[in-house]
Design an enzyme around this catalytic site. Structure first.
Site, PDB file in Angstrom:
ATOM      1  N   HIS A   1      -5.831   2.029  -4.539  1.00  0.00           N
ATOM      2  CA  HIS A   1      -4.857   1.509  -3.572  1.00  0.00           C
ATOM      3  C   HIS A   1      -4.424   0.093  -3.922  1.00  0.00           C
ATOM      4  O   HIS A   1      -4.994  -0.556  -4.815  1.00  0.00           O
ATOM      5  CB  HIS A   1      -5.443   1.539  -2.152  1.00  0.00           C
ATOM      6  CG  HIS A   1      -6.591   0.600  -1.935  1.00  0.00           C
ATOM      7  ND1 HIS A   1      -6.855  -0.001  -0.715  1.00  0.00           N
ATOM      8  CD2 HIS A   1      -7.569   0.137  -2.779  1.00  0.00           C
ATOM      9  CE1 HIS A   1      -7.927  -0.777  -0.826  1.00  0.00           C
ATOM     10  NE2 HIS A   1      -8.375  -0.703  -2.048  1.00  0.00           N
TER      11      HIS A   1
ATOM     12  N   CYS B   1       0.815  -1.230   0.000  1.00  0.00           N
ATOM     13  CA  CYS B   1       0.000   0.000   0.000  1.00  0.00           C
ATOM     14  C   CYS B   1       0.845   1.275   0.000  1.00  0.00           C
ATOM     15  O   CYS B   1       0.674   2.150  -0.853  1.00  0.00           O
ATOM     16  CB  CYS B   1      -0.990  -0.012   1.168  1.00  0.00           C
ATOM     17  SG  CYS B   1      -0.268   0.158   2.817  1.00  0.00           S
TER      18      CYS B   1
ATOM     19  N   HIS C   1      -2.793   1.414   6.750  1.00  0.00           N
ATOM     20  CA  HIS C   1      -3.118   1.321   5.323  1.00  0.00           C
ATOM     21  C   HIS C   1      -3.293   2.712   4.730  1.00  0.00           C
ATOM     22  O   HIS C   1      -3.810   3.632   5.378  1.00  0.00           O
ATOM     23  CB  HIS C   1      -4.396   0.512   5.114  1.00  0.00           C
ATOM     24  CG  HIS C   1      -4.654   0.192   3.672  1.00  0.00           C
ATOM     25  ND1 HIS C   1      -3.884  -0.697   2.961  1.00  0.00           N
ATOM     26  CD2 HIS C   1      -5.590   0.667   2.800  1.00  0.00           C
ATOM     27  CE1 HIS C   1      -4.336  -0.774   1.714  1.00  0.00           C
ATOM     28  NE2 HIS C   1      -5.368   0.051   1.590  1.00  0.00           N
TER      29      HIS C   1
END
Length: 363
Positions: free
Chosen positions: A339, A278, A327
């Site tokens: 993402h 991420c 995240h």
């Protein structure tokens, strides 16, 4: 006449064997009765998803340790270079004192103070500050420079030693975090392997369908109303007027770079050019736009201006998720985020409401 002999009794050994056999049979029956049923595909998926999330948390810690290691390595290299250059300068200064001593010797003898300096540890001599009065002004200046250089080198060596110790600890932490991630992923694979081939194929199909659904939702949002797209949570965004892919400036350039990587697989610790985690995706995207941001999601959370209202987000802003900020993605407009979700997925669009939003960050 009838026999009245008593019937033969079973031996003690036979009784013991029979008893043990019976006990084992009871235990097996009990275990069979209380054995946990095989988890369903849905239960396995839930457990695997949880393990993937935990693996991602460990991945960001791994990324942080790796970043610290690389920084320490650069600092140690710089310090060692300084020490080497400083030692060369010190040698030159001592050579100059040696030349003075040689001249004095040719003229009839060496100054006792200078002789002491050249024949013993300079630190011991320089502690005797009064001895400097016995030397000429030029020699005094040279000795003072030597003294200052020695102190500087001692400090640099001490600092380098400390950095090397930190580096060793960081490398150890890095190894532990890497092992933790691998253990989580191995456990997830073990769970998946407990399913039948048909069940695994079904899960893969469902995941691919989810990927396509996310992309369709994003494309629909891009061509639909600009005044408020619905999110997965059922609420409606009421202020974002940005369409997907139409960012501007630095953030827009970073988003465009990330868009070019849609479909690239998630791999822990990866920063491109073909696989990403991420924060690897977001840091890579901003690098393509000409900006350097920190490597980890937690550090990226402090890399710019925080935006707490989703309605104020602009395309390309960083979006931080989960309470521990493990995240991060890029805001895509209309309630969508671009993402790299987790292991087993690819870089894709997803509704921002699918994850616990914390805040955005404008670089």
């Amino acid at each position: 006449m009838a026999s009245h002999r008593r019937p033969k009794q079973p031996s003690r050994a036979r009784v013991t064997v029979l008893t043990a056999t019976a006990a084992a049979a009871v235990a097996l029956t009990s275990q069979a009765a209380h054995a946990d049923p095989k988890p369903t595909k849905t239960e396995v998926k839930a457990k695997v998803d949880k393990l993937y999330e935990e693996a991602e948390q460990a991945t960001e810690k791994f990324n942080g340790a790796k970043e610290k290691q690389e920084k320490l390595e650069r600092e140690v290299d710089n310090l060692q270079d300084k020490v080497a250059r400083g030692q060369d300068q010190l040698n030159e200064q001592r050579d100059a004192l040696g030349a003075v001593a040689a001249a004095q010797y040719r003229s009839g003898g060496i100054d006792p103070s200078l002789q002491l300096f050249l024949s013993s540890d300079p630190d011991d001599f320089l502690q005797q500050a009064g001895a400097l009065d016995q030397i000429s002004g030029r020699q005094t200046d040279t000795l003072k420079k030597v003294q200052a250089k020695q102190r500087e080198l001692a400090q640099q060596r001490k600092e380098a030693a400390g950095k090397l110790a930190d580096l060793a600890d960081t490398r150890e932490q890095l190894g532990k975090k890497k092992s933790e991630v691998k253990a989580k992923l191995a456990e997830a694979r073990k769970l998946l392997n407990s399913l039948t081939a048909a069940e695994r194929a079904k899960m893969a199909e469902e995941q691919e369908r989810a990927n396509r659904a996310s992309e369709r939702a994003a494309l629909k949002a891009a061509g639909g109303s600009t005044a408020g797209g619905s999110t997965a949570g059922g609420s409606t965004s009421t202020g974002s007027s940005a369409n997907i892919g139409k960012g501007s400036g630095l953030a827009g350039a970073a988003f465009a770079a990330a868009q070019s990587k849609i479909g690239s697989p998630y791999v822990f610790g990866a920063t491109g050019p073909s696989t990403y985690d991420c924060s690897g995706l977001t840091s890579w995207a901003y690098a393509q736009a000409g900006a350097t941001i920190p490597r980890t999601s937690q550090a990226q959370a402090n890399a710019g201006q925080r935006i707490y209202s989703q309605s104020q987000l602009q395309v390309g802003d960083l979006v931080i998720f989960y309470g521990d900020m493990h995240h991060v993605g890029l805001y895509a407009g209309n309630g969508q985020v671009l993402h790299a979700p987790r292991t087993g997925t690819v870089v894709r669009y997803e509704a921002i409401g699918n994850m616990p939003f914390q805040f955005g960050v404008r670089i």
